[in-house]
Write a protein that holds these residues in place. Structure first.
Motif, PDB file in Angstrom:
ATOM      1  N   GLY A  94     -17.111   8.007  20.093  1.00 15.93           N
ATOM      2  CA  GLY A  94     -18.067   7.461  21.053  1.00 15.93           C
ATOM      3  C   GLY A  94     -17.417   6.794  22.240  1.00 15.93           C
ATOM      4  N   GLU A  95     -16.141   7.099  22.507  1.00 19.09           N
ATOM      5  CA  GLU A  95     -15.448   6.496  23.644  1.00 19.09           C
ATOM      6  C   GLU A  95     -15.816   7.232  24.934  1.00 19.09           C
ATOM      7  OE1 GLU A  95     -11.531   5.126  21.030  1.00 19.09           O
ATOM      8  OE2 GLU A  95     -11.296   6.548  22.679  1.00 19.09           O
ATOM      9  N   GLU A  96     -15.680   6.529  26.032  1.00 17.81           N
ATOM     10  CA  GLU A  96     -15.982   7.118  27.337  1.00 17.81           C
ATOM     11  C   GLU A  96     -14.725   7.143  28.188  1.00 17.81           C
ATOM     12  OE1 GLU A  96     -19.177   5.027  29.157  1.00 17.81           O
ATOM     13  OE2 GLU A  96     -20.642   5.548  27.606  1.00 17.81           O
ATOM     14  N   MET A 156      -6.058  -1.509  18.035  1.00 18.82           N
ATOM     15  CA  MET A 156      -7.183  -2.390  17.702  1.00 18.82           C
ATOM     16  C   MET A 156      -7.858  -2.917  18.965  1.00 18.82           C
ATOM     17  SD  MET A 156      -5.455  -4.597  14.578  1.00 18.82           S
ATOM     18  CE  MET A 156      -6.853  -5.724  14.445  1.00 18.82           C
ATOM     19  N   TYR A 157      -7.101  -2.998  20.077  1.00 12.55           N
ATOM     20  CA  TYR A 157      -7.610  -3.639  21.286  1.00 12.55           C
ATOM     21  C   TYR A 157      -7.801  -2.685  22.456  1.00 12.55           C
ATOM     22  CZ  TYR A 157      -6.413  -7.895  18.775  1.00 12.55           C
ATOM     23  OH  TYR A 157      -6.347  -8.892  17.832  1.00 12.55           O
ATOM     24  N   THR A 158      -7.492  -1.421  22.264  1.00 15.76           N
ATOM     25  CA  THR A 158      -7.741  -0.436  23.308  1.00 15.76           C
ATOM     26  C   THR A 158      -8.389   0.779  22.670  1.00 15.76           C
ATOM     27  OG1 THR A 158      -6.763   0.749  25.190  1.00 15.76           O
ATOM     28  CG2 THR A 158      -5.508   0.767  23.143  1.00 15.76           C
ATOM     29  N   SER A 159      -8.728   1.754  23.467  1.00 22.65           N
ATOM     30  CA  SER A 159      -9.373   2.951  22.921  1.00 22.65           C
ATOM     31  C   SER A 159      -8.330   3.877  22.312  1.00 22.65           C
ATOM     32  CB  SER A 159     -10.131   3.685  24.034  1.00 22.65           C
ATOM     33  OG  SER A 159      -9.219   4.188  25.011  1.00 22.65           O
ATOM     34  N   ALA A 160      -8.785   4.711  21.362  1.00 20.57           N
ATOM     35  CA  ALA A 160      -7.891   5.716  20.783  1.00 20.57           C
ATOM     36  C   ALA A 160      -7.407   6.680  21.854  1.00 20.57           C
ATOM     37  CB  ALA A 160      -8.623   6.478  19.676  1.00 20.57           C
ATOM     38  N   THR A 161      -8.247   6.934  22.860  1.00 22.38           N
ATOM     39  CA  THR A 161      -7.890   7.824  23.970  1.00 22.38           C
ATOM     40  C   THR A 161      -6.719   7.251  24.763  1.00 22.38           C
ATOM     41  OG1 THR A 161     -10.188   8.554  24.147  1.00 22.38           O
ATOM     42  CG2 THR A 161      -8.757   8.961  26.035  1.00 22.38           C
ATOM     43  N   ASN A 162      -6.837   5.993  25.179  1.00 29.64           N
ATOM     44  CA  ASN A 162      -5.753   5.348  25.919  1.00 29.64           C
ATOM     45  C   ASN A 162      -4.470   5.310  25.102  1.00 29.64           C
ATOM     46  OD1 ASN A 162      -7.635   4.847  27.927  1.00 29.64           O
ATOM     47  ND2 ASN A 162      -6.945   2.761  28.268  1.00 29.64           N
ATOM     48  N   ALA A 163      -4.599   4.969  23.813  1.00 35.28           N
ATOM     49  CA  ALA A 163      -3.416   4.859  22.951  1.00 35.28           C
ATOM     50  C   ALA A 163      -2.678   6.200  22.880  1.00 35.28           C
ATOM     51  CB  ALA A 163      -3.829   4.410  21.554  1.00 35.28           C
ATOM     52  N   GLY A 164      -3.428   7.291  22.709  1.00 42.04           N
ATOM     53  CA  GLY A 164      -2.795   8.604  22.610  1.00 42.04           C
ATOM     54  C   GLY A 164      -2.053   8.994  23.862  1.00 42.04           C
ATOM     55  N   PHE A 165      -2.638   8.700  25.017  1.00 46.39           N
ATOM     56  CA  PHE A 165      -1.976   9.051  26.274  1.00 46.39           C
ATOM     57  C   PHE A 165      -0.765   8.156  26.551  1.00 46.39           C
ATOM     58  CE2 PHE A 165      -6.092  11.076  27.701  1.00 46.39           C
ATOM     59  CZ  PHE A 165      -5.564  12.351  27.830  1.00 46.39           C
ATOM     60  N   THR A 172       0.691  18.283  23.059  1.00 43.31           N
ATOM     61  CA  THR A 172      -0.773  18.262  23.170  1.00 43.31           C
ATOM     62  C   THR A 172      -1.401  17.120  22.368  1.00 43.31           C
ATOM     63  OG1 THR A 172      -1.008  19.811  21.290  1.00 43.31           O
ATOM     64  CG2 THR A 172      -0.850  20.770  23.502  1.00 43.31           C
ATOM     65  N   GLU A 173      -0.581  16.344  21.666  1.00 46.57           N
ATOM     66  CA  GLU A 173      -1.102  15.248  20.845  1.00 46.57           C
ATOM     67  C   GLU A 173      -2.039  14.314  21.613  1.00 46.57           C
ATOM     68  OE1 GLU A 173       0.491  11.144  18.732  1.00 46.57           O
ATOM     69  OE2 GLU A 173       1.952  12.691  19.282  1.00 46.57           O
ATOM     70  N   PRO A 174      -1.672  13.835  22.825  1.00 47.36           N
ATOM     71  CA  PRO A 174      -2.586  12.927  23.524  1.00 47.36           C
ATOM     72  C   PRO A 174      -3.910  13.569  23.918  1.00 47.36           C
ATOM     73  CG  PRO A 174      -0.702  13.518  24.915  1.00 47.36           C
ATOM     74  CD  PRO A 174      -0.388  13.977  23.533  1.00 47.36           C
ATOM     75  N   LEU A 175      -3.900  14.874  24.177  1.00 48.48           N
ATOM     76  CA  LEU A 175      -5.156  15.552  24.502  1.00 48.48           C
ATOM     77  C   LEU A 175      -6.086  15.553  23.290  1.00 48.48           C
ATOM     78  CD1 LEU A 175      -3.850  18.598  26.574  1.00 48.48           C
ATOM     79  CD2 LEU A 175      -4.836  16.453  27.416  1.00 48.48           C
ATOM     80  N   PHE A 176      -5.527  15.788  22.107  1.00 49.32           N
ATOM     81  CA  PHE A 176      -6.346  15.750  20.898  1.00 49.32           C
ATOM     82  C   PHE A 176      -6.813  14.325  20.608  1.00 49.32           C
ATOM     83  CE2 PHE A 176      -4.091  19.802  19.966  1.00 49.32           C
ATOM     84  CZ  PHE A 176      -5.218  20.601  19.835  1.00 49.32           C
ATOM     85  N   ALA A 177      -5.970  13.339  20.909  1.00 47.67           N
ATOM     86  CA  ALA A 177      -6.394  11.939  20.736  1.00 47.67           C
ATOM     87  C   ALA A 177      -7.612  11.642  21.602  1.00 47.67           C
ATOM     88  CB  ALA A 177      -5.242  10.996  21.100  1.00 47.67           C
ATOM     89  N   ALA A 178      -7.597  12.154  22.841  1.00 49.52           N
ATOM     90  CA  ALA A 178      -8.727  11.952  23.749  1.00 49.52           C
ATOM     91  C   ALA A 178      -9.971  12.677  23.251  1.00 49.52           C
ATOM     92  CB  ALA A 178      -8.357  12.431  25.151  1.00 49.52           C
ATOM     93  N   LEU A 179      -9.799  13.917  22.792  1.00 52.18           N
ATOM     94  CA  LEU A 179     -10.942  14.698  22.311  1.00 52.18           C
ATOM     95  C   LEU A 179     -11.589  14.039  21.092  1.00 52.18           C
ATOM     96  CD1 LEU A 179      -9.538  18.342  22.666  1.00 52.18           C
ATOM     97  CD2 LEU A 179     -11.310  17.247  24.056  1.00 52.18           C
ATOM     98  N   PHE A 180     -10.764  13.577  20.139  1.00 54.00           N
ATOM     99  CA  PHE A 180     -11.310  12.900  18.961  1.00 54.00           C
ATOM    100  C   PHE A 180     -11.985  11.590  19.345  1.00 54.00           C
ATOM    101  CE2 PHE A 180      -8.321  15.606  16.511  1.00 54.00           C
ATOM    102  CZ  PHE A 180      -9.199  16.057  15.539  1.00 54.00           C
TER     103      PHE A 180
END
Length: 313
Positions: free
Chosen positions: A273-275, A99-108, A259-267
């Motif tokens: 709309g994350e950067e 809720m407080y960070t990006s989905a990209t950060n969370a996945g990694f 590869t889960e965190p890579l897909f989290a970043a791609l999504f």
């Protein structure tokens, strides 16, 4: 000495590719779950979200696992409840964190649990980690720093919560091995019990925290998100672990799930709309590389222990 089994050259590659594809889909679904959860939590309370998600998962699994549940031992119910308590803590930290960070950060960041498992286990057993594992940890720490570099080295609260979830998940994985080793526990029944425990705990908190008229999701989009998480990120993953993952090697399965965190970043970038800066991408790849190296170091250590035990006989 027994002869190795003769494999049908026409069927084996097809079966292998099918199993690998099924495992890769798990990584894709899990990677997408961070963004789906983040968007759902923008309009729905945390504990109600967990209650509905895991209630759906549990109710869908009960008919499939009814026979195993009826025959489950008291030990299975006890261990499943303990596991459910850990899972509840993990999902609260992980879901609150996203809720407080990006989905990209969370996945990694959540992928750090892979290198944390052998590190924590070594501390418990008072065993110094190998240089390969230390290298994996340092690479992961470097990646975390680069990923969270935003106008200086600083974590936001979401990153801290996801990191806490990774540590808790690593402890949970260690405890799972210890509690199930040498015990007759049915995996299907155990899975339903632990998912049901999460639903019950989230339901109890929801009952005392929210008004009852707001219990069920109020939009079709929210229902779609919850059904997606229950069906694909839980039920499908459960089915693959029982049916397909044994048809491929542990190494191949580990690489595919890694590869889960890579897909989290791609999504997150493509649909959310994350950067992510160049340094962020470098940090993410460092963390993924660290998890692969850490997994390899642990597999190497396990092989050495097996060899040492065999030599002592």
């Amino acid at each position: 000495m027994s002869q190795p089994a003769v494999l049908n050259p026409a069927k084996f590659p097809q079966s292998q590719w099918l199993a690998d594809g099924a495992v890769l889909l798990v990584a894709i679904f899990w990677g997408s779950s961070f963004l789906v959860s983040k968007q759902a939590l923008a309009v729905y309370p945390l504990f109600l979200f967990l209650f509905v998600r895991f209630s759906i998962s549990c109710l869908l699994l009960i008919p499939i696992s009814w026979r195993q549940l009826r025959q489950a031992s008291r030990e299975t119910w006890r261990i499943g409840t303990i596991f459910g308590s850990f899972l509840f803590g993990i999902f609260v930290l992980e879901t609150l964190g996203v809720m407080y960070t990006s989905a990209t950060n969370a996945g990694f960041i959540i992928s750090l649990c892979v290198v944390l498992v052998p590190l924590i286990e070594g501390i418990i057993q008072k065993r110094f980690p190998s240089m390969l594992l230390l290298g994996a940890v340092l690479l992961s720490v470097l990646g975390t720093g680069l990923l969270t570099l935003k106008q200086g080295y600083q974590f936001n609260i979401g990153d801290v919560l996801i990191l806490a979830a990774a540590v808790t998940r690593a402890c949970f994985m260690i405890m799972t091995q210890r509690l199930t080793r040498g015990r007759q526990v049915d995996s299907a029944a155990l899975n339903v019990v632990q998912l049901g425990s999460v639903a019950v705990m989230a339901g109890v908190v929801s009952f005392f925290s929210y008004q009852m008229e707001n219990l069920l999701p109020h939009t079709g989009t929210l229902w779609v998100a919850l059904l997606y998480l229950a069906l694909f990120c839980t039920i499908y993953a459960f089915y693959v672990q029982l049916s397909f993952i044994r048809r491929t090697s542990p190494t191949r399965a580990g690489v595919l799930l890694g590869t889960e965190p890579l897909f989290a970043a791609l999504f997150g970038v493509a649909l959310g709309g994350e950067e992510l800066s160049i340094l962020g991408w470098v940090g993410g790849f460092c963390m993924v590389a660290g998890t692969f190296i850490g997994r390899y170091a642990e597999e190497k250590r396990s092989r050495n222990l097996v060899t040492e035990a065999r030599d002592k006989r």
